[in-house]
Design a protein around this motif. Sequence first.
Motif: not given
Length: 199
Positions: A3-6, A189-199, A29-32
């Motif tokens: 996946l690509h992240y900006l 705090a950001i991880l859950p939203a980011a994980a949901a975004a790329v799910k 990114v490391h946590q994802l």
Amino acid sequence: MPLHYLALGDSYTIGEAVPATGRWPVQLVHQLRARGVAIDDPQIIAVTGWTTDELSAAMDAATFTPPYDLVTLLIGVNNQYRGRAAGEYRSQFSGLLRRAIALAGGRAAHVVVVSIPDWGVTRFAREQDRDPAQIARALDVYNAIARDEAGRAGTRWVDITPISRRHPDLVADDGLHPGAAQYTLWTDAILPAAAAAVK
């Protein structure tokens, strides 16, 4: 394919005064990846001191490879620092948000807006004899605008401002910008939203 992240922003996104590994987009990114998400290193468009219009101008000159699977946007502290009007911030932030969504392939749910931290609680603000209550009020107005625009656009919203207020001593050597340890709290705090975004 990964996946690509900006990541779009200012000093808080580029991680002023911390090692590259301490930047929250890099930690994210490391946590994802630890969760099994195959994702590239972040493409970061961010420079210390940028306002909303300066970020927009930099985006005009940048090279992008859309669609991005995750786009984060954290911008506005320098608008507040320079005393810019809240109405101007809303107009320019809304434009940046539209561009972020377009770079995510029109998928608003793949965009995560992060709130502006409160620099008024830092040692730098104390040394400059700045009024922390005035700074807090101004940033609350800016963050209310960003949250409102994020909701209107259908993007995700993460409020890290309370973290910055609870941990005023977790800052870099400059006494102003967050240290890597505070960025870790942001990342959590950001991880859950980011994980949901790329799910």
